[in-house]
Design a protein around this motif. Sequence first.
Motif, PDB file in Angstrom:
ATOM      1  N   PHE A 291       0.868  -1.185   0.000  1.00 39.07           N
ATOM      2  CA  PHE A 291       0.000   0.000   0.000  1.00 39.07           C
ATOM      3  C   PHE A 291       0.901   1.230   0.000  1.00 39.07           C
ATOM      4  O   PHE A 291       1.608   1.500   0.978  1.00 39.07           O
ATOM      5  N   TYR A 292       0.851   1.993  -1.102  1.00 42.69           N
ATOM      6  CA  TYR A 292       1.714   3.156  -1.248  1.00 42.69           C
ATOM      7  C   TYR A 292       1.163   4.342  -0.449  1.00 42.69           C
ATOM      8  O   TYR A 292      -0.034   4.451  -0.183  1.00 42.69           O
ATOM      9  N   ALA A 293       2.065   5.243  -0.100  1.00 43.84           N
ATOM     10  CA  ALA A 293       1.663   6.395   0.707  1.00 43.84           C
ATOM     11  C   ALA A 293       0.743   7.341  -0.061  1.00 43.84           C
ATOM     12  O   ALA A 293      -0.143   7.968   0.518  1.00 43.84           O
ATOM     13  N   ASP A 294       0.944   7.426  -1.399  1.00 47.26           N
ATOM     14  CA  ASP A 294       0.090   8.319  -2.172  1.00 47.26           C
ATOM     15  C   ASP A 294      -1.313   7.753  -2.400  1.00 47.26           C
ATOM     16  O   ASP A 294      -2.174   8.420  -2.968  1.00 47.26           O
ATOM     17  N   TRP A 295      -1.531   6.515  -1.985  1.00 44.51           N
ATOM     18  CA  TRP A 295      -2.879   5.945  -2.040  1.00 44.51           C
ATOM     19  C   TRP A 295      -3.714   6.336  -0.825  1.00 44.51           C
ATOM     20  O   TRP A 295      -4.932   6.147  -0.826  1.00 44.51           O
ATOM     21  N   ILE A 363       1.171  14.596  -8.194  1.00 43.56           N
ATOM     22  CA  ILE A 363       1.113  16.052  -8.253  1.00 43.56           C
ATOM     23  C   ILE A 363       2.547  16.599  -8.290  1.00 43.56           C
ATOM     24  O   ILE A 363       3.390  16.236  -7.463  1.00 43.56           O
ATOM     25  N   GLY A 364       2.838  17.467  -9.272  1.00 48.64           N
ATOM     26  CA  GLY A 364       4.169  18.051  -9.411  1.00 48.64           C
ATOM     27  C   GLY A 364       5.021  17.360 -10.442  1.00 48.64           C
ATOM     28  O   GLY A 364       6.105  17.887 -10.788  1.00 48.64           O
ATOM     29  N   ASP A 365       4.605  16.208 -10.943  1.00 49.06           N
ATOM     30  CA  ASP A 365       5.400  15.509 -11.951  1.00 49.06           C
ATOM     31  C   ASP A 365       5.304  16.230 -13.297  1.00 49.06           C
ATOM     32  O   ASP A 365       4.281  16.834 -13.637  1.00 49.06           O
ATOM     33  N   ARG A 366       6.412  16.137 -14.059  1.00 46.99           N
ATOM     34  CA  ARG A 366       6.422  16.651 -15.423  1.00 46.99           C
ATOM     35  C   ARG A 366       6.051  15.506 -16.349  1.00 46.99           C
ATOM     36  O   ARG A 366       6.765  14.500 -16.445  1.00 46.99           O
ATOM     37  N   ILE A 367       4.912  15.670 -17.018  1.00 44.64           N
ATOM     38  CA  ILE A 367       4.390  14.583 -17.844  1.00 44.64           C
ATOM     39  C   ILE A 367       4.088  15.106 -19.234  1.00 44.64           C
ATOM     40  O   ILE A 367       4.073  16.321 -19.482  1.00 44.64           O
ATOM     41  N   LYS A 368       3.833  14.151 -20.132  1.00 42.19           N
ATOM     42  CA  LYS A 368       3.438  14.461 -21.489  1.00 42.19           C
ATOM     43  C   LYS A 368       2.224  13.618 -21.834  1.00 42.19           C
ATOM     44  O   LYS A 368       2.308  12.379 -21.840  1.00 42.19           O
ATOM     45  N   ILE A 369       1.087  14.287 -22.070  1.00 41.70           N
ATOM     46  CA  ILE A 369      -0.150  13.612 -22.473  1.00 41.70           C
ATOM     47  C   ILE A 369      -0.426  14.017 -23.907  1.00 41.70           C
ATOM     48  O   ILE A 369      -0.648  15.197 -24.199  1.00 41.70           O
ATOM     49  N   ASN A 370      -0.344  13.022 -24.804  1.00 43.20           N
ATOM     50  CA  ASN A 370      -0.453  13.278 -26.238  1.00 43.20           C
ATOM     51  C   ASN A 370       0.636  14.265 -26.650  1.00 43.20           C
ATOM     52  O   ASN A 370       1.812  13.963 -26.551  1.00 43.20           O
ATOM     53  N   ASP A 371       0.277  15.458 -27.049  1.00 43.70           N
ATOM     54  CA  ASP A 371       1.272  16.441 -27.473  1.00 43.70           C
ATOM     55  C   ASP A 371       1.485  17.544 -26.455  1.00 43.70           C
ATOM     56  O   ASP A 371       2.139  18.550 -26.759  1.00 43.70           O
ATOM     57  N   THR A 372       0.949  17.412 -25.281  1.00 42.90           N
ATOM     58  CA  THR A 372       1.035  18.447 -24.248  1.00 42.90           C
ATOM     59  C   THR A 372       2.012  18.006 -23.176  1.00 42.90           C
ATOM     60  O   THR A 372       1.903  16.903 -22.630  1.00 42.90           O
ATOM     61  N   THR A 373       2.978  18.878 -22.873  1.00 44.56           N
ATOM     62  CA  THR A 373       3.974  18.595 -21.847  1.00 44.56           C
ATOM     63  C   THR A 373       3.878  19.674 -20.781  1.00 44.56           C
ATOM     64  O   THR A 373       3.832  20.885 -21.099  1.00 44.56           O
ATOM     65  N   GLY A 374       3.865  19.245 -19.540  1.00 48.95           N
ATOM     66  CA  GLY A 374       3.785  20.207 -18.448  1.00 48.95           C
ATOM     67  C   GLY A 374       3.810  19.508 -17.110  1.00 48.95           C
ATOM     68  O   GLY A 374       4.104  18.304 -17.011  1.00 48.95           O
ATOM     69  N   ARG A 385      -5.331  18.413 -14.352  1.00 48.07           N
ATOM     70  CA  ARG A 385      -4.898  19.702 -14.893  1.00 48.07           C
ATOM     71  C   ARG A 385      -3.379  19.738 -14.967  1.00 48.07           C
ATOM     72  O   ARG A 385      -2.697  19.363 -14.012  1.00 48.07           O
ATOM     73  N   VAL A 386      -2.885  20.248 -16.108  1.00 45.12           N
ATOM     74  CA  VAL A 386      -1.450  20.298 -16.388  1.00 45.12           C
ATOM     75  C   VAL A 386      -1.085  21.742 -16.722  1.00 45.12           C
ATOM     76  O   VAL A 386      -1.789  22.422 -17.492  1.00 45.12           O
ATOM     77  N   LYS A 387       0.015  22.209 -16.154  1.00 45.90           N
ATOM     78  CA  LYS A 387       0.532  23.543 -16.423  1.00 45.90           C
ATOM     79  C   LYS A 387       1.786  23.407 -17.272  1.00 45.90           C
ATOM     80  O   LYS A 387       2.768  22.770 -16.869  1.00 45.90           O
ATOM     81  N   THR A 388       1.758  24.010 -18.445  1.00 47.98           N
ATOM     82  CA  THR A 388       2.881  23.892 -19.365  1.00 47.98           C
ATOM     83  C   THR A 388       3.990  24.867 -18.969  1.00 47.98           C
ATOM     84  O   THR A 388       3.840  25.692 -18.055  1.00 47.98           O
ATOM     85  N   HIS A 389       5.105  24.795 -19.705  1.00 46.54           N
ATOM     86  CA  HIS A 389       6.230  25.693 -19.443  1.00 46.54           C
ATOM     87  C   HIS A 389       5.906  27.132 -19.843  1.00 46.54           C
ATOM     88  O   HIS A 389       6.613  28.061 -19.431  1.00 46.54           O
ATOM     89  N   LYS A 390       4.865  27.305 -20.650  1.00 48.91           N
ATOM     90  CA  LYS A 390       4.435  28.634 -21.043  1.00 48.91           C
ATOM     91  C   LYS A 390       3.313  29.162 -20.143  1.00 48.91           C
ATOM     92  O   LYS A 390       2.609  30.100 -20.518  1.00 48.91           O
ATOM     93  N   ASN A 391       3.167  28.537 -18.982  1.00 43.83           N
ATOM     94  CA  ASN A 391       2.115  28.905 -18.019  1.00 43.83           C
ATOM     95  C   ASN A 391       0.711  28.738 -18.602  1.00 43.83           C
ATOM     96  O   ASN A 391      -0.214  29.501 -18.322  1.00 43.83           O
ATOM     97  N   GLU A 392       0.541  27.725 -19.402  1.00 42.79           N
ATOM     98  CA  GLU A 392      -0.766  27.374 -19.952  1.00 42.79           C
ATOM     99  C   GLU A 392      -1.366  26.243 -19.121  1.00 42.79           C
ATOM    100  O   GLU A 392      -0.669  25.259 -18.809  1.00 42.79           O
TER     101      GLU A 392
END
Length: 526
Positions: A291-295, A363-374, A385-392
């Motif tokens: 059982f992980y702590a983030d669970w 939360i806080g990980d840098r991920i890429k979903i399809n063509d969106t990275t943030g 919700r994902v925040k990109t490097h351009k604050n999107e």
Amino acid sequence: MQFRLTRGMFCMVLIVILPFMAPAQDSSAASQAAGSEAPVELQSNPALPVELPPPGAGVQATGVQATDTQTADTQAAGAQATGVQATGAQAADTQPAGAQATGVQAADTQAAAEDDSQDSLTEEIQEELAQGTMHLALAVRLGIAGAIVFLQIILIYAVHLLFKWFAARVSSYGETHFKPFKIKKIQLVHPRQIISICNFFIKIMHYVVMIFQFYLTIPMIFSQFEPTRNLASTLFSWILTPLKRFAFDIFNYIPNLITILLIVLIMRYILRALKFFTGQIQKGKLLIPGFYADWARPTYNILRALLYAFTIAIVYPYLPGSDSAVFQGVSVFIGIIFSLGSSSAIGNLVAGMVITYMRPFKIGDRIKINDTTGFVIEKSPIVVRVKTHKNEYVTFPNMMVLTSSIVNYHTSSSEDEEGLIIHVEMTMGYAVPWPQVHELLIAAALKTAHIQQTPKPYVLQTALDDYYCRYQINAYTRDVDMIPAIYSELRQNIQDYFKEAGISLTAPAYQIRLPPEPPIKQGENF
């Protein structure tokens, strides 16, 4: 009005004096009645023996009577009355019975006339007293009604000042203590808007109190007058009857209320226990294999929702009106609307649960979903919700996230000892020796900030094209948040090192030009 009031007061004095005068009149009347009725009683009483004198004794009796009459003139008033009564009695003995009855009737008629005069006088006095009392009572009631109106005006003005002062205090307090209402970083309500909302509710309360005061004033005024007293009772009943019914319903509902409070109290302590264990698991103080702590937090939210649903199911029979057809119909209607309109929401909820226990990112990980990275800034049961490097800010439904490919750049940097590998490709002609290219690329990577010295960067030759060779520099880093800056600095260093070595970064390109074809003459065959 003054004449009537004075006359009424005079009548009141007479009424007060009459009870003290009544006993004397009654005693004199009784004595007169006794004096007038005494001869009648003597005449009408057959039990008294009457002795008749002999015939020869009549003159003697007359002489005696005359002598007695003369003597009675010199005697006291009491003896005269006795002689007169005796003479009357003797005369009555000689009169017929009809004359006696006529005398009695005359005495009765006179007594009745006196009684009628006394009754008429009493009625006149009572009528005058009633008129005076009526006018006096009307004046008193008008005075009471005026006093009620005056007091209510003062009270309404006082309530107005009170609410005005309260609104001013709320405004002054809110300017310094109210904070904007935010959800995450989104501001929904400004402090001035909160003050305006508070003032709006204060104004509504002011109007409600004023209406209640008017509603109480009108029945109080109507109750002072006979024609409108029933209307006042009706107006009061419109308030008192619902209040009584409401009070009785509350009193009868107390046992069910106690039961509901006990159920809610038990569930509250169960939730506190679950929250305590969740905190211990998140802090790493309580370890459960597999059982992980983030669970911990998502599991607590799921269990809390199930406990809330279970609590509602238990409390439902104890709610007022739960057994009514209307309440049940509304519950069924809400259930149908929820089931028809929340199919996608339920799908996202289920997908959110699956994503939670799949652990593809945090939360806080840098991920890429399809063509969106943030960076992941929110992971709710419905969306990610994902925040990109351009604050999107990009929002993905959980069903879309579950069916999409996800690249997590942060996992390798946190769980792997070597870190994340970044790479840059370039091309170089075959005229430049490949060892020299490798050396320059590695030197440029080591000079770049946030690149780890160990493990050492390395170069891969990914392709041998017709005119040039493809090289790829790979380097390790743990600063995932700085990836765009690392790539930029690495490319700058490659340009600088190759320029210092006197090697051009342009790849050779060869073009073959064929001679132009001769023109075709007219009439020639191919």
